[in-house]
Design an enzyme around this catalytic site. Sequence first.
Site, PDB file in Angstrom:
ATOM      1  N   ARG A 133       0.839  -1.201   0.000  1.00 53.64           N
ATOM      2  CA  ARG A 133       0.000   0.000   0.000  1.00 53.64           C
ATOM      3  C   ARG A 133       0.885   1.266   0.000  1.00 53.64           C
ATOM      4  O   ARG A 133       1.035   1.924  -1.028  1.00 53.64           O
ATOM      5  CB  ARG A 133      -0.936  -0.011   1.225  1.00 53.64           C
ATOM      6  CG  ARG A 133      -2.191   0.832   1.054  1.00 53.64           C
ATOM      7  CD  ARG A 133      -1.997   2.320   1.297  1.00 53.64           C
ATOM      8  NE  ARG A 133      -1.408   2.606   2.604  1.00 53.64           N
ATOM      9  CZ  ARG A 133      -0.912   3.793   2.929  1.00 53.64           C
ATOM     10  NH1 ARG A 133      -0.927   4.791   2.061  1.00 53.64           N
ATOM     11  NH2 ARG A 133      -0.363   3.979   4.111  1.00 53.64           N
ATOM     12  N   ASP A 134       1.492   1.587   1.097  1.00 50.27           N
ATOM     13  CA  ASP A 134       2.275   2.825   1.205  1.00 50.27           C
ATOM     14  C   ASP A 134       3.433   2.820   0.210  1.00 50.27           C
ATOM     15  O   ASP A 134       3.822   3.859  -0.325  1.00 50.27           O
ATOM     16  CB  ASP A 134       2.813   2.952   2.636  1.00 50.27           C
ATOM     17  CG  ASP A 134       3.325   4.352   2.950  1.00 50.27           C
ATOM     18  OD1 ASP A 134       3.007   5.283   2.197  1.00 50.27           O
ATOM     19  OD2 ASP A 134       4.044   4.501   3.947  1.00 50.27           O
ATOM     20  N   HIS A 153       6.331   3.939  12.529  1.00 49.95           N
ATOM     21  CA  HIS A 153       6.303   3.915  11.056  1.00 49.95           C
ATOM     22  C   HIS A 153       7.312   4.961  10.598  1.00 49.95           C
ATOM     23  O   HIS A 153       6.974   6.119  10.382  1.00 49.95           O
ATOM     24  CB  HIS A 153       4.868   4.267  10.605  1.00 49.95           C
ATOM     25  CG  HIS A 153       4.656   4.284   9.124  1.00 49.95           C
ATOM     26  ND1 HIS A 153       3.847   3.383   8.473  1.00 49.95           N
ATOM     27  CD2 HIS A 153       5.143   5.079   8.155  1.00 49.95           C
ATOM     28  CE1 HIS A 153       3.833   3.640   7.178  1.00 49.95           C
ATOM     29  NE2 HIS A 153       4.619   4.675   6.953  1.00 49.95           N
ATOM     30  N   HIS A 170      10.327   6.524   8.191  1.00 51.22           N
ATOM     31  CA  HIS A 170      10.908   6.526   6.845  1.00 51.22           C
ATOM     32  C   HIS A 170      12.424   6.695   6.932  1.00 51.22           C
ATOM     33  O   HIS A 170      12.945   7.255   7.895  1.00 51.22           O
ATOM     34  CB  HIS A 170      10.268   7.626   6.004  1.00 51.22           C
ATOM     35  CG  HIS A 170       8.902   7.244   5.500  1.00 51.22           C
ATOM     36  ND1 HIS A 170       8.307   7.805   4.406  1.00 51.22           N
ATOM     37  CD2 HIS A 170       8.023   6.300   5.944  1.00 51.22           C
ATOM     38  CE1 HIS A 170       7.120   7.256   4.205  1.00 51.22           C
ATOM     39  NE2 HIS A 170       6.914   6.345   5.127  1.00 51.22           N
ATOM     40  N   CYS A 177      10.500   8.550  -1.543  1.00 52.36           N
ATOM     41  CA  CYS A 177       9.978   9.649  -0.750  1.00 52.36           C
ATOM     42  C   CYS A 177       9.320  10.652  -1.692  1.00 52.36           C
ATOM     43  O   CYS A 177       9.984  11.191  -2.571  1.00 52.36           O
ATOM     44  CB  CYS A 177      11.109  10.315   0.016  1.00 52.36           C
ATOM     45  SG  CYS A 177      10.580  11.810   0.838  1.00 52.36           S
ATOM     46  N   ASN A 179       9.932   4.525   2.875  1.00 57.73           N
ATOM     47  CA  ASN A 179       9.802   3.534   3.940  1.00 57.73           C
ATOM     48  C   ASN A 179      11.091   2.787   4.222  1.00 57.73           C
ATOM     49  O   ASN A 179      11.834   2.439   3.318  1.00 57.73           O
ATOM     50  CB  ASN A 179       8.758   2.488   3.533  1.00 57.73           C
ATOM     51  CG  ASN A 179       7.350   3.035   3.600  1.00 57.73           C
ATOM     52  OD1 ASN A 179       6.849   3.294   4.677  1.00 57.73           O
ATOM     53  ND2 ASN A 179       6.739   3.233   2.443  1.00 57.73           N
TER      54      ASN A 179
END
Lengths: 303, 303
Positions: free
Chosen positions: A15-16, A210, A212, A243, A252
């Site tokens: 997803r992300d 979460h 990055h 990013c 991520n």
Amino acid sequence: MHFPENVRIVEVGVRDGLQNEPTPVDTATKLALIRKLSESGLRHIEAASFVSPKWVPQMADHREIMQALAIEGEKSVTTYSALTPNLKGLEAALECGVREVAVFGAASESFSQRNINCSIAESLARFAPVMERALEAGVRVRGYVSCVMGCPYEGEISPLQVAAVARELSDMGCYEVSLGDTIGTGTPLKAKRLLEAVTREVSVERLAAHFHDTYGQALTNLYTVMEEGIAVIDSSVAGLGGCPYAKGASGNVATEDVIYLLEGLGIDSGVNLAQLARTGDWISRQLGRANGSKVGQALMAKY
Amino acid sequence: MHFPENVRIVEVGVRDGLQNEPTPVDTATKLALIRKLSESGLRHIEAASFVSPKWVPQMADHREIMQALAIEGEKSVTTYSALTPNLKGLEAALECGVREVAVFGAASESFSQRNINCSIAESLARFAPVMERALEAGVRVRGYVSCVMGCPYEGEISPLQVAAVARELSDMGCYEVSLGDTIGTGTPLKAKRLLEAVTREVSVERLAAHFHDTYGQALTNLYTVMEEGIAVIDSSVAGLGGCPYAKGASGNVATEDVIYLLEGLGIDSGVNLAQLARTGDWISRQLGRANGSKVGQALMAKY
């Protein structure tokens, strides 16, 4: 050093990650990736986002994805979740048999305005009926807070502001709140101060990290928050998803790199690293992108 | 958390970095790089290696480099050092006006045999006259120990073995011993156990950390050893130098990423990060390679 014995990984690459890849990935490849991730031992995979394909064409196949996963859902040991920013998205997700959803708020006013076109307070008000309907349907809700250690528009973000948003999401009924270092500017001291503030409002057992890896600091920041009791980590296989605020830079943190860190600390995650590294290599080839995991690159060079 | 107030960076990109790049870099570019690095605030730059050009063509211009730097040496605030594996190399370095040299030992028997063609004991015996001659000439000697947290041929390496080699180098007269995680397989727990063993033989003020980022763990490992008092870090601008044991994988940790970590911890290094990032970007373009620093990539995308 006092670390958790077990850490649960929430795999967000599908997803992300894929949402931030320039080209939409076809549904069959996504489903194959999800299955390989589950086979490597990942037990929580965020698989789709119920948003308008006009805004996020990469997630246009949310129904097909979640329906396919729901069919195997009953017998599966893996939880497949989906992002549902509003009631319309949630209803569609429920029709597909989703068992867990997520809502997405920000700790920065400017980011909230530019990203979801409303204030933080408005976004939380919009989540209230989503949350109510989800809980009524017996579906768990996870909450995200973005920009917890910096905002691309405002710079510094107060840990108290993050704590307030986390508290609201938790009070509304989110079983877990994931703290997103959206632009990767976090540092160990910031991470510690953040947790100090947030755990006054939400207990550490209900928080996830979460982070990055835009500035290469994600693992060190994860190390410091695990020392404070964080035992749920969001990460992305092969570091999928660049990013969006800095072309060419990383987004991520890579799941493989996190697992290597965990193994080194004697922390169990249930993930087979070699198998995961092969999956990361496979999807990187499918997308024609460089493998964004250093562990993945190093292991694949040895195989 | 108890961290040092200041950390000294030993910039190894010009030597350890460029030595592992596939194509030799011309002397003028090297000298331009060295000057830019010094201008960014780096005060210790390893600039050349006095080895046979037959074995290491990338370092064939060691005389030109060190002579050019010696001319500005008297008035320069930066220390330029060179690797001198034997007496012949040292004599040549002395002729060029070098003020600091380094010798290179291993903690792994197999690595020593394959890398420098002799046992650890033989290598140390070979260093004795080098060290004696250097000290006699008023030149400081730095010692390296490679494979301190793993060997590409043997796997695990005992911290006691590392401690013994570090002790010998220190006893021979090395003012500082740099502990090299050559293949980047170190983890925070390994790093702590390593320091525990080595500091029983050599005081922490005389140790440096030279960690490779092959598995993305270098910053976290540096974080943990700084907690134990390490205040000297070897790193490479733009992460120059891949890992010679794994094609495509990373070698030296990037100086920019280390400086970002230090700044986040409130530790002073005297380095101007923005200026260093520009230098890293410049040399990456010169070499036609991707910038190996995440911080460098993220900052350059913003400029």
